[in-house]
Scaffold this motif. Structure first.
Motif, PDB file in Angstrom:
ATOM      1  N   LEU A 109       0.840  -1.192   0.000  1.00 50.58           N
ATOM      2  CA  LEU A 109       0.000   0.000   0.000  1.00 50.58           C
ATOM      3  C   LEU A 109       0.879   1.247   0.000  1.00 50.58           C
ATOM      4  N   ARG A 110       0.442   2.279  -0.704  1.00 55.99           N
ATOM      5  CA  ARG A 110       1.183   3.533  -0.703  1.00 55.99           C
ATOM      6  C   ARG A 110       1.070   4.201   0.658  1.00 55.99           C
ATOM      7  N   GLY A 111       2.171   4.793   1.112  1.00 49.09           N
ATOM      8  CA  GLY A 111       2.171   5.442   2.413  1.00 49.09           C
ATOM      9  C   GLY A 111       3.109   6.621   2.446  1.00 49.09           C
ATOM     10  N   ARG A 112       2.894   7.456   3.457  1.00 46.44           N
ATOM     11  CA  ARG A 112       3.764   8.607   3.714  1.00 46.44           C
ATOM     12  C   ARG A 112       4.491   8.333   5.018  1.00 46.44           C
ATOM     13  N   TYR A 113       5.831   8.204   4.937  1.00 46.36           N
ATOM     14  CA  TYR A 113       6.642   7.838   6.095  1.00 46.36           C
ATOM     15  C   TYR A 113       7.384   9.058   6.614  1.00 46.36           C
ATOM     16  N   ALA A 114       7.354   9.241   7.949  1.00 45.13           N
ATOM     17  CA  ALA A 114       8.115  10.315   8.597  1.00 45.13           C
ATOM     18  C   ALA A 114       8.234  10.019  10.081  1.00 45.13           C
ATOM     19  N   ASP A 115       9.437  10.191  10.612  1.00 44.94           N
ATOM     20  CA  ASP A 115       9.684  10.101  12.063  1.00 44.94           C
ATOM     21  C   ASP A 115       9.165   8.809  12.669  1.00 44.94           C
ATOM     22  N   GLY A 116       9.394   7.692  11.979  1.00 46.98           N
ATOM     23  CA  GLY A 116       9.032   6.398  12.538  1.00 46.98           C
ATOM     24  C   GLY A 116       7.570   6.035  12.425  1.00 46.98           C
ATOM     25  N   ALA A 117       6.785   6.826  11.713  1.00 46.81           N
ATOM     26  CA  ALA A 117       5.359   6.538  11.524  1.00 46.81           C
ATOM     27  C   ALA A 117       5.039   6.566  10.038  1.00 46.81           C
ATOM     28  N   VAL A 118       4.010   5.807   9.655  1.00 42.08           N
ATOM     29  CA  VAL A 118       3.599   5.780   8.262  1.00 42.08           C
ATOM     30  C   VAL A 118       2.084   5.880   8.183  1.00 42.08           C
TER      31      VAL A 118
END
Length: 440
Positions: A389-398
């Motif tokens: 699935l497409r996701g947006r990852y930042a600072d250990g969270a998606v």
């Protein structure tokens, strides 16, 4: 370039993602090394260690514009009691014949110029009055008191320790050191180092040439007007850009109509410039799935060992896939599904590692990380399939972006990661730790 034959399996075999990838990587071989000029080698991978032939810098030189002097002559110098030295000449960068600096003398020196014999340190021009010119020396010469070669005087207002503002010979790299090791990808800094140590050519594996084409009579070139039932061809642009991002020299052929003979002719024409071919669309079992129809019969007596195997994978998106080799050189070909998200996800999982393998890289995969899922509700996934699935990852969270549909191009443009849901997981609750493939 040589390739091994891909594994054969029954028509009803459901391939796992790992099986398909392992088969590709076991089949594709790194390209043969060649000797290239430095700028032509940018983006290529070194196949041997590079040793420094001559120390860098090759001689002691000044890091400042200033004056080369003896330490004792400027000891105790101050604004009130400056050291007054006779300037015996200039030392410029590239100068071969060096003058000698004796007691009470200074040589005006430029940045990069070699430290002249007798000098022990460099005082920056800012620590001096800039030199008073030849007037005082002319008077001294008339009285028979000027040192031989003196051209003026300079007043130094600060002392300098030994070897101040001096770049020592070999302070960057020394003769015999290893400058770069095999497996290094040559970027601008590496090209700079090779040039600095005198290497005009280098032995590398060349960047693979990847030919990309999409199929579908409904596809129209961007910039052209759409007629009823038509869509713009985005896959060939996306996959060509992705191939270049992976390190390849990529050629976009564009869209080919749903005609098997035309497709075969196009592929044969493009083989001359291809180390790898990538197609999108026409790999399922529909009436107009032209890639499958055109390439399923490619294995013949004229090209023994070649052929494309069309497979079903336990993944979503990207279930239909094709892989094999084609042509007299057994050029690898990966046939990807036509939906934009399916083709792009398939590229990241299968084509990018193949390109990196051709380059001779040790690590061919995108980096992966663990991340906490942040979402409004649970993610669902079909049992028995590995979902991406497409996701947006930042600072250990998606966070998921867009839905699961394989046609959602806009959500793909917002994603910088793929969220991996394993085959045996049907639901993932918010707050769960998941694996992500990092695309950026």
């Amino acid at each position: 370039m040589s390739t091994a034959a891909p594994r054969a399996a029954g028509p009803d075999h459901l391939w796992s993602v790992d099986e398909h990838l392992d088969d590709i990587l076991a089949t594709v071989r790194p390209l043969e090394p060649i000797e290239l000029n430095l700028l032509d080698a940018q983006g290529c991978v070194l196949v041997e260690d590079v040793t420094v032939p001559v120390s860098l810098p090759p001689f002691d030189n000044s890091s400042m514009d200033g004056y080369a002097v003896r330490v004792a002559d400027v000891a105790g110098a101050s604004e009130r009691y400056p050291a007054v030295l006779d300037v015996v000449g200039d030392v410029a960068a590239g100068q071969a014949d060096l003058l000698h600096v004796g007691p009470g003398q200074a040589a005006r020196i430029m940045t990069g110029a070699p430290l002249p014999p007798g000098a022990e340190t460099v005082v920056p021009v800012e620590w001096t009055d800039g030199g008073l010119g030849a007037g005082p020396v002319t008077e001294m010469r008339a009285r028979g008191l000027a040192p031989e070669g003196a051209t003026g005087q300079v007043r130094v207002h600060r002392p300098a320790p030994a070897r101040a503002h001096v770049r020592a010979q070999g302070s960057d790299v020394r003769a015999g050191d290893r400058a770069l090791e095999a497996g290094t990808v040559l970027g601008p800094p590496q090209i700079s180092l090779l040039a600095a140590i005198g290497r005009g050519t280098v032995r590398v594996r060349p960047r693979p040439r990847v030919v990309v084409l999409s199929t579908g009579s409904e596809l129209v070139q961007p910039g052209e007007e759409l007629r009823p039932g038509q869509i713009h061809d985005s896959n060939s642009f996306a996959l060509t850009a992705a191939a270049r991002d992976a390190g390849a020299i990529a050629y976009r052929v564009g869209a080919v109509a749903d005609d098997p003979e035309t497709l075969r002719d196009t592929i044969e024409d493009q083989l001359v410039r291809a180390d790898l071919m990538v197609t999108s669309g026409g790999v399922s079992v529909g009436a107009y799935d032209v890639v499958r129809e055109a390439l399923s019969s490619v294995d013949d007596e004229d090209e023994p060992g070649s052929g494309i195997d069309f497979r079903r994978l336990a993944m979503q998106p990207g279930k239909p896939q094709g892989f094999g080799s084609i042509g007299p050189d057994h050029t690898p070909l990966l046939a990807l599904p036509g939906n934009p998200v399916s083709s792009y996800v398939s590229f990241e999982l299968f084509v990018r590692p193949a390109i990196r393998t051709l380059m001779g890289l040790a690590d061919v995969h995108r980096p992966r990380a663990r991340a906490t899922l942040t979402a409004d509700g649970a993610l669902t996934s079909p049992k028995g399939r590995r979902q991406f699935l497409r996701g947006r990852y930042a600072d250990g969270a998606v966070t998921p972006v867009g839905g699961a549909g394989s046609h959602l191009v806009a959500s793909l443009a917002q994603a910088n990661a793929l969220i991996v849901v394993p085959e045996d997981v049907e639901s993932v609750a918010p707050g769960t730790e998941v694996e992500v493939v990092l695309l950026g």
